[in-house]
Write a protein that holds these residues in place. Structure first.
Motif, PDB file in Angstrom:
ATOM      1  N   VAL A 335     -22.060  29.194 -15.790  1.00 44.99           N
ATOM      2  CA  VAL A 335     -21.813  28.176 -16.521  1.00 44.99           C
ATOM      3  C   VAL A 335     -20.169  28.596 -16.816  1.00 44.99           C
ATOM      4  O   VAL A 335     -19.129  28.170 -16.621  1.00 44.99           O
ATOM      5  CB  VAL A 335     -22.086  27.452 -17.259  1.00 44.99           C
ATOM      6  N   CYS A 336     -20.070  30.299 -17.128  1.00 44.42           N
ATOM      7  CA  CYS A 336     -19.067  30.828 -17.450  1.00 44.42           C
ATOM      8  C   CYS A 336     -18.053  31.370 -16.080  1.00 44.42           C
ATOM      9  O   CYS A 336     -16.924  31.381 -16.026  1.00 44.42           O
ATOM     10  CB  CYS A 336     -19.207  32.680 -18.566  1.00 44.42           C
ATOM     11  N   ALA A 337     -18.512  31.351 -14.979  1.00 47.23           N
ATOM     12  CA  ALA A 337     -17.469  31.863 -14.220  1.00 47.23           C
ATOM     13  C   ALA A 337     -17.410  30.693 -13.348  1.00 47.23           C
ATOM     14  O   ALA A 337     -16.443  30.380 -12.639  1.00 47.23           O
ATOM     15  CB  ALA A 337     -19.437  32.272 -13.171  1.00 47.23           C
ATOM     16  N   ALA A 338     -18.465  29.337 -13.523  1.00 54.04           N
ATOM     17  CA  ALA A 338     -16.961  27.935 -13.125  1.00 54.04           C
ATOM     18  C   ALA A 338     -16.549  27.850 -13.397  1.00 54.04           C
ATOM     19  O   ALA A 338     -15.215  28.129 -13.726  1.00 54.04           O
ATOM     20  CB  ALA A 338     -18.226  26.794 -13.346  1.00 54.04           C
ATOM     21  N   ALA A 339     -16.412  27.950 -14.708  1.00 50.77           N
ATOM     22  CA  ALA A 339     -15.525  27.759 -15.948  1.00 50.77           C
ATOM     23  C   ALA A 339     -14.182  28.777 -15.647  1.00 50.77           C
ATOM     24  O   ALA A 339     -13.039  28.123 -15.731  1.00 50.77           O
ATOM     25  CB  ALA A 339     -15.499  27.948 -17.659  1.00 50.77           C
ATOM     26  N   ALA A 340     -14.653  30.083 -15.590  1.00 49.00           N
ATOM     27  CA  ALA A 340     -13.570  31.196 -15.068  1.00 49.00           C
ATOM     28  C   ALA A 340     -12.370  30.347 -13.458  1.00 49.00           C
ATOM     29  O   ALA A 340     -11.526  30.474 -13.567  1.00 49.00           O
ATOM     30  CB  ALA A 340     -14.387  32.201 -14.928  1.00 49.00           C
ATOM     31  N   GLY A 341     -13.615  29.949 -12.378  1.00 46.19           N
ATOM     32  CA  GLY A 341     -12.789  29.713 -12.224  1.00 46.19           C
ATOM     33  C   GLY A 341     -12.311  28.459 -11.812  1.00 46.19           C
ATOM     34  O   GLY A 341     -10.836  27.899 -10.840  1.00 46.19           O
ATOM     35  N   VAL A 342     -12.505  27.219 -12.997  1.00 48.79           N
ATOM     36  CA  VAL A 342     -11.762  26.149 -13.264  1.00 48.79           C
ATOM     37  C   VAL A 342     -10.395  26.754 -13.999  1.00 48.79           C
ATOM     38  O   VAL A 342      -9.258  26.077 -13.665  1.00 48.79           O
ATOM     39  CB  VAL A 342     -12.852  25.031 -14.413  1.00 48.79           C
ATOM     40  N   VAL A 343     -10.346  27.704 -14.841  1.00 55.71           N
ATOM     41  CA  VAL A 343      -9.129  28.185 -15.878  1.00 55.71           C
ATOM     42  C   VAL A 343      -7.902  28.039 -14.536  1.00 55.71           C
ATOM     43  O   VAL A 343      -7.219  28.181 -14.482  1.00 55.71           O
ATOM     44  CB  VAL A 343      -9.719  28.888 -16.628  1.00 55.71           C
ATOM     45  N   SER A 344      -8.811  29.284 -13.491  1.00 56.05           N
ATOM     46  CA  SER A 344      -7.998  30.467 -12.549  1.00 56.05           C
ATOM     47  C   SER A 344      -6.766  28.879 -12.136  1.00 56.05           C
ATOM     48  O   SER A 344      -5.621  29.207 -11.300  1.00 56.05           O
ATOM     49  CB  SER A 344      -8.563  30.493 -11.211  1.00 56.05           C
ATOM     50  N   VAL A 345      -7.994  27.977 -11.489  1.00 55.41           N
ATOM     51  CA  VAL A 345      -7.006  26.595 -10.576  1.00 55.41           C
ATOM     52  C   VAL A 345      -5.855  26.145 -11.593  1.00 55.41           C
ATOM     53  O   VAL A 345      -4.677  25.978 -10.993  1.00 55.41           O
ATOM     54  CB  VAL A 345      -8.508  25.764 -10.311  1.00 55.41           C
ATOM     55  N   LEU A 346      -6.071  25.527 -12.671  1.00 51.59           N
ATOM     56  CA  LEU A 346      -5.595  25.365 -13.177  1.00 51.59           C
ATOM     57  C   LEU A 346      -3.908  25.915 -13.624  1.00 51.59           C
ATOM     58  O   LEU A 346      -3.139  25.583 -13.744  1.00 51.59           O
ATOM     59  CB  LEU A 346      -6.264  24.704 -14.740  1.00 51.59           C
ATOM     60  N   ARG A 347      -4.011  27.449 -13.901  1.00 55.55           N
ATOM     61  CA  ARG A 347      -2.918  28.328 -13.866  1.00 55.55           C
ATOM     62  C   ARG A 347      -2.411  28.533 -12.752  1.00 55.55           C
ATOM     63  O   ARG A 347      -1.385  29.191 -12.877  1.00 55.55           O
ATOM     64  CB  ARG A 347      -3.977  29.601 -14.742  1.00 55.55           C
ATOM     65  N   GLY A 348      -3.234  27.883 -11.547  1.00 54.08           N
ATOM     66  CA  GLY A 348      -2.742  27.545 -10.355  1.00 54.08           C
ATOM     67  C   GLY A 348      -2.274  29.587 -10.178  1.00 54.08           C
ATOM     68  O   GLY A 348      -1.486  30.157  -9.347  1.00 54.08           O
ATOM     69  N   LEU A 349      -2.890  30.677 -10.206  1.00 54.80           N
ATOM     70  CA  LEU A 349      -3.662  31.635  -9.900  1.00 54.80           C
ATOM     71  C   LEU A 349      -4.217  31.943  -8.144  1.00 54.80           C
ATOM     72  O   LEU A 349      -5.396  31.012  -8.234  1.00 54.80           O
ATOM     73  CB  LEU A 349      -4.844  33.110 -10.330  1.00 54.80           C
ATOM     74  N   PRO A 350      -4.037  32.108  -6.864  1.00 56.50           N
ATOM     75  CA  PRO A 350      -4.932  32.557  -5.780  1.00 56.50           C
ATOM     76  C   PRO A 350      -6.055  32.954  -6.519  1.00 56.50           C
ATOM     77  O   PRO A 350      -6.282  34.130  -5.903  1.00 56.50           O
ATOM     78  CB  PRO A 350      -3.543  33.719  -5.324  1.00 56.50           C
ATOM     79  N   GLY A 351      -6.968  32.091  -5.720  1.00 58.52           N
ATOM     80  CA  GLY A 351      -8.241  32.871  -6.257  1.00 58.52           C
ATOM     81  C   GLY A 351      -8.801  32.764  -5.119  1.00 58.52           C
ATOM     82  O   GLY A 351      -8.132  33.209  -3.404  1.00 58.52           O
ATOM     83  N   ARG A 352     -10.471  33.516  -4.294  1.00 60.43           N
ATOM     84  CA  ARG A 352     -10.870  34.395  -4.059  1.00 60.43           C
ATOM     85  C   ARG A 352     -11.530  33.129  -3.111  1.00 60.43           C
ATOM     86  O   ARG A 352     -12.090  32.518  -3.542  1.00 60.43           O
ATOM     87  CB  ARG A 352     -12.031  34.779  -4.226  1.00 60.43           C
ATOM     88  N   THR A 353     -10.979  33.011  -1.563  1.00 65.01           N
ATOM     89  CA  THR A 353     -11.485  32.540  -0.484  1.00 65.01           C
ATOM     90  C   THR A 353     -12.602  32.108  -0.237  1.00 65.01           C
ATOM     91  O   THR A 353     -13.565  33.209  -0.779  1.00 65.01           O
ATOM     92  CB  THR A 353     -11.025  32.537   0.272  1.00 65.01           C
ATOM     93  N   ALA A 354     -13.755  31.262   0.255  1.00 67.49           N
ATOM     94  CA  ALA A 354     -14.805  31.873   0.256  1.00 67.49           C
ATOM     95  C   ALA A 354     -15.663  32.655   0.862  1.00 67.49           C
ATOM     96  O   ALA A 354     -16.245  33.205   1.460  1.00 67.49           O
ATOM     97  CB  ALA A 354     -15.194  30.231   0.826  1.00 67.49           C
ATOM     98  N   GLU A 355     -14.095  32.403   2.182  1.00 71.55           N
ATOM     99  CA  GLU A 355     -14.646  33.705   2.943  1.00 71.55           C
ATOM    100  C   GLU A 355     -14.758  35.283   3.230  1.00 71.55           C
ATOM    101  O   GLU A 355     -15.555  36.084   3.696  1.00 71.55           O
ATOM    102  CB  GLU A 355     -13.239  33.542   4.614  1.00 71.55           C
ATOM    103  N   ALA A 356     -13.492  35.289   1.481  1.00 70.60           N
ATOM    104  CA  ALA A 356     -13.178  36.758   1.399  1.00 70.60           C
ATOM    105  C   ALA A 356     -14.416  37.225   0.133  1.00 70.60           C
ATOM    106  O   ALA A 356     -14.788  38.045   0.687  1.00 70.60           O
ATOM    107  CB  ALA A 356     -12.270  36.539   0.382  1.00 70.60           C
ATOM    108  N   ALA A 357     -15.074  35.905  -0.121  1.00 74.91           N
ATOM    109  CA  ALA A 357     -16.547  36.019  -0.971  1.00 74.91           C
ATOM    110  C   ALA A 357     -17.303  36.677  -0.736  1.00 74.91           C
ATOM    111  O   ALA A 357     -18.461  37.188  -0.373  1.00 74.91           O
ATOM    112  CB  ALA A 357     -16.554  35.287  -1.787  1.00 74.91           C
ATOM    113  N   GLU A 358     -17.736  36.116   0.716  1.00 75.65           N
ATOM    114  CA  GLU A 358     -18.379  36.401   1.552  1.00 75.65           C
ATOM    115  C   GLU A 358     -18.421  37.921   2.519  1.00 75.65           C
ATOM    116  O   GLU A 358     -19.760  38.698   3.129  1.00 75.65           O
ATOM    117  CB  GLU A 358     -19.030  35.189   2.696  1.00 75.65           C
TER     118      GLU A 358
END
Length: 358
Positions: A335-358
């Motif tokens: 749940v914390c990881a999901a919340a951190a992902g949502v915050v990164s989207v709202l802040r407009g930070l470039p997040g890790r794509t699914a391809e990079a995560a794999e």
């Protein structure tokens, strides 16, 4: 000459620094109040929210299987149903191994603790006497615990009913998430305007990717840990080694705490069967595996899937266990990881794509 009265509003009479501090304090208090209300509502509705979150975690782990089956000619409904069937069989097998091992090992643990205490008393003198006394009392506590479990079967039927109901609900939700998850974006766009829908979809995708990364990374680490510990316990001749390996696998989903508890149970079973020497060898196996996990597996696997500082993980586990017990500790990190992902989207930070995560 008298000064004219200051007719400014009271808040403008304060220095700018004080006004800014007051504004930030009000915002923080409001945020804490809203978060507390949300947590309270989720806890009160845990009969529905816990199966929902568990279903999301299960779907995030199994989601790649459905497209693979669909690509081989199965319909999405059949692919989702087959995936859920395999999930039920796997979970049932792990629980059966765990329960069988612990039930058969509990009497041996109760009998071996006083003997181990007597050996420690011979080696350590007065300190050993205290340890022997504690271990002798632990035998009584173990027998009392087993007796309580035996006598409390009828009183636990209500809890068992809730667990079964929650499990069935979670399984049904996993099926629907796997079958219809690809339509989520269209459903959101049908209710929200363009830009708002895009933001919600981006947040949902990032949260789902974060949970998927946690589940896949943790599952891989759990499989490796349980395999090595099971092999070590089998080599030492510890009874119920497959069940103890299953316990290690399940405990890996609760960071830090789960590994400690499952390792302690494995060492106690080794103590019960083979004495102190076998227990020390088992402890060495557990510590070696934990060192490999902490220094190799965690940095290589989890750093590619979950971007959470270890301190954040520890605080999340403690807070989750305080709110909802073992289930809260289990769900806290994803749940914390999901919340951190949502915050990164709202802040407009470039997040890790699914391809990079794999």
């Amino acid at each position: 000459m008298e000064r004219p009265p200051d007719r400014r509003p009271p808040y403008l009479m304060l220095p700018p620094a004080v006004r800014r501090a007051a504004a930030w304090s009000a915002a923080v208090i409001l945020l804490i109040a809203v978060a507390s209300l949300v947590v309270f509502a989720l806890v009160e509705l845990r009969a529905a929210t816990v199966p929902f979150v568990l279903a999301l975690l299960g779907a995030s782990l199994l989601q790649p299987v459905v497209p693979w089956l669909v690509g081989r000619g199965l319909s999405r409904g059949l692919a989702a149903g087959l995936t859920c069937t395999v999930l039920v069989v796997a979970v049932g097998a792990v629980i059966a191994l765990l329960v069988n091992s612990l039930v058969h090992s509990a009497p041996q643990i109760a009998e071996a603790l006083p003997a181990a205490g007597r050996r420690l008393e011979e080696w350590l003198g007065p300190l050993g006497k205290k340890i022997q006394h504690a271990l002798a009392n632990a035998r009584g506590e173990t027998n009392s615990f087993v007796s309580t479990l035996t006598n409390g079967v009828l009183s636990g039927l209500g809890l068992l009913t809730q667990v079964i109901t929650g499990g069935v609900l979670a399984l049904a939700l996993v099926f629907f998430f796997l079958r219809d998850g690809h339509r989520t974006g269209d459903a959101i766009r049908s209710y929200l305007p363009g830009r708002g829908a895009d933001t919600v979809i981006a947040c949902a995708e990032r949260a789902f990717d974060a949970m998927a990364g946690f589940m896949r990374g943790t599952t891989l680490i759990a499989l490796i840990d349980s395999a090595f510990i099971t092999i070590g316990l089998l080599a030492l001749g510890v009874p119920g080694a497959p069940g103890l390996g299953a316990l290690v696998f399940m405990g890996a989903y609760i960071p830090f705490v789960g590994a400690f508890l499952s390792g302690a149970v494995a060492v106690l079973v080794a103590l019960a069967d083979g004495g102190l020497g076998t227990a020390l060898w088992a402890l060495g196996v557990v510590l070696a595996v934990q060192m490999i996990e902490g220094n190799i597996l965690q940095p290589v696997i989890q750093s590619r899937t979950v971007e959470l500082h270890p301190a954040t993980i520890m605080v999340a586990v403690v807070a989750g266990s305080g709110i909802a017990g073992i289930i809260g500790a289990l769900l806290a990190v994803p749940v914390c990881a999901a919340a951190a992902g949502v915050v990164s989207v709202l802040r407009g930070l470039p997040g890790r794509t699914a391809e990079a995560a794999e």
